[in-house]
Design an enzyme around this catalytic site. Structure first.
Site, mmCIF file in Angstrom:
data_model
loop_
_atom_site.group_PDB
_atom_site.id
_atom_site.type_symbol
_atom_site.label_atom_id
_atom_site.label_comp_id
_atom_site.label_asym_id
_atom_site.label_seq_id
_atom_site.Cartn_x
_atom_site.Cartn_y
_atom_site.Cartn_z
ATOM 1 N N ASP A 165 -5.817 1.875 -3.340
ATOM 2 C CA ASP A 165 -7.094 1.649 -2.653
ATOM 3 C C ASP A 165 -7.532 2.892 -1.894
ATOM 4 O OD1 ASP A 165 -5.315 1.588 -0.542
ATOM 5 O OD2 ASP A 165 -6.081 -0.287 0.327
ATOM 6 N N ASP B 60 -1.011 1.030 -3.881
ATOM 7 C CA ASP B 60 -1.894 0.015 -4.465
ATOM 8 C C ASP B 60 -3.238 0.590 -4.880
ATOM 9 O OD1 ASP B 60 -2.988 0.402 -1.923
ATOM 10 O OD2 ASP B 60 -3.497 -1.705 -1.659
ATOM 11 N N SER C 118 0.821 -1.207 0.000
ATOM 12 C CA SER C 118 0.000 0.000 0.000
ATOM 13 C C SER C 118 0.858 1.263 0.000
ATOM 14 C CB SER C 118 -0.955 -0.037 1.201
ATOM 15 O OG SER C 118 -1.898 0.986 1.143
ATOM 16 N N ASP D 41 -2.316 6.042 -3.424
ATOM 17 C CA ASP D 41 -1.187 5.411 -2.757
ATOM 18 C C ASP D 41 -0.685 4.272 -3.643
ATOM 19 O OD1 ASP D 41 -3.458 3.910 -2.374
ATOM 20 O OD2 ASP D 41 -2.877 3.156 -0.413
#
Length: 452
Positions: free
Chosen positions: A250, A248, A104, A246
């Site tokens: 999400d 990843d 992340s 960010d």
């Protein structure tokens, strides 16, 4: 690493904490646990595996794929895609399991493994516990059943994942983005291709930064944890707004045309009103965590909307949404969940829906975000204390009561023990920054003396 699974999968320094052996073992354990739970009953199991562009993701992906295939699971490799894309494709392809390799917003040396159940939903806590137990049992010498011959899993590359996911995003937008100029900061991460493509297909003029991942530069001075470059780019190009993801993708934070930050609370507020106006905000309720700014709660009350608050962590927001049938929830950090269209936080979808609201209303993002006023918030970490006594200490309880009386209806106090460190977090909100700082300092002193 202590307990392997945290609130968002397994994370650690790649090749030190999170090794290829661990990734392979957890994948085999996951296959066995899901088989025992009946997930694979009556058919040959299928898993979707994706990753962010970290260099370590290359060998960790190979380990996960090998583990799953050795346990008899057919694997569809979707390559570098956002976490929400892997969750979506797990559901869309009818897969039994999804695996995402990402840490992340963490720095490049870290990586992580996140498992999704059938339908693209996060695994239940009890399944994660069983996977960890099974992994440790094998590490202690308990053998695994291993398929042979035609029973081993087959590995294929699924090249349509990118287009399928982008098409899904465009398909759920309420309106196009024609006429908008948007700057996108992809954090040199998993959304570096997806987010610009989705915004462009939706009609926006797109300017990109942080969209040249090389495996080493993810989250490095860019993305949702470093907004300075996005602020400057939005002002320089005269854009209507900027969107930051960010690693990843999400989560999503935004910047208005003046370069001012629009945080997750403000984004939630804008989307809540948009969904209410469209009839999509079920039970006129939004779910957020206890760390949401008091200004968000006051704004929702003024608009006649209800707010349900949970413990910190997007998984707790999601659990409450699913349990009570709510459609919108999220965190101040930019994890926003629109449950009708995603099973997890989706930064690209969030940014698209925010831009769609700007396009539909003709109002600036600053004007829309002005529905809530962010009250000054002071956070002090008090280290080296007995955090287990924060809820039972008479001295602390009296100090909190006095502080709440002083702040009244326009202030708030929250004392929260850290989940991983021997410290207590003291958070105070007030209409005046100096009052918030004064109250927080006094409370921190009481916590230190009473629990130190």
């Amino acid at each position: 690493m202590g307990r392997l699974f945290g609130t968002d999968g397994v994370r650690g320094v790649a090749n030190a904490d999170l090794t290829a052996e661990l990734a392979l073992g957890l994948s085999v354990a996951a296959a066995h646990v899901l088989a025992e739970a009946g997930t694979f009953e009556g058919h040959r199991p299928v898993a979707v595996v994706g990753r962010d562009p970290r260099a370590s993701g290359e060998f960790l992906e190979a380990a996960v794929v090998a583990g799953l295939a050795s346990a008899g699971v057919d694997v569809r490799r979707v390559g570098v895609l956002p976490t929400p894309a892997v969750a979506y494709l797990t559901g869309a392809l009818g897969a039994d399991l999804g695996v995402m390799l990402s840490a992340s917003h963490n720095a490049m040396p870290d990586n992580g493994i996140k498992f999704f159940a059938r339908g693209g939903h996060k695994l239940a806590d009890e399944l994660e516990d069983r996977i960890e137990e099974t992994y440790h049992a094998h590490a202690a010498g308990e053998p695994w059943d291993r398929p042979t011959g035609a029973g081993v899993g087959r590995v294929t590359t699924y090249d349509q994942g990118f287009d399928n996911y982008v098409a899904h995003l465009i398909g759920v937008l309420p309106n196009r983005l024609d006429g908008l100029k948007v700057v996108i900061d992809g954090a040199h991460g998993a959304a570096a291709r997806v987010s610009p493509e989705a915004f462009a297909r939706a009609g926006a003029e797109v300017i990109t930064i942080g969209t040249e991942p090389d495996g080493l530069n993810i989250n490095d001075g860019c993305g949702s944890t470093h907004l300075a470059k996005l602020r400057a780019a939005v002002v320089e190009h005269g854009a209507d707004l900027g969107v930051a993801h960010d690693g990843d993708a999400d989560r999503c934070l935004a910047v208005d045309a003046t370069g001012a930050e629009v945080d997750g609370d403000q984004i939630l507020a804008v989307l809540a009103l948009a969904m209410r106006d469209a009839g999509g905000l079920r039970k006129d309720t939004v779910v957020a965590t206890v760390m949401s700014n008091l200004g968000f709660k006051l704004a929702m009350e003024r608009e006649g909307l209800s707010l349900v608050q949970t413990a910190v962590g997007d998984r707790y927001v999601l659990e409450e949404m699913k349990r009570s049938g709510f459609a919108l929830g999220g965190e101040q950090s930019g994890h926003v969940i629109v449950l009708d269209h995603a099973t997890t936080g989706d930064g690209t979808l969030t940014g698209l829906m925010l831009a769609a609201r700007v396009a539909a209303t003709g109002r600036s993002l600053a004007d829309l975000a002005g529905v809530m006023e962010r009250l000054p918030q002071i956070l002090i970490n008090v280290p080296d204390v007995d955090k287990s006594r924060v809820a039972t200490s008479p001295e602390v309880r009296i100090a909190v009561t006095d502080a709440e009386r002083e702040l009244g209806a326009t202030g708030r106090v929250l004392l929260r023990p850290s989940g991983t460190e021997p410290l207590v977090r003291v958070m105070v909100e007030a209409a005046d920054i100096e009052q918030a700082r004064s109250v927080a300092g006094r409370l921190a002193d009481v916590v230190k003396s009473a629990l130190g």
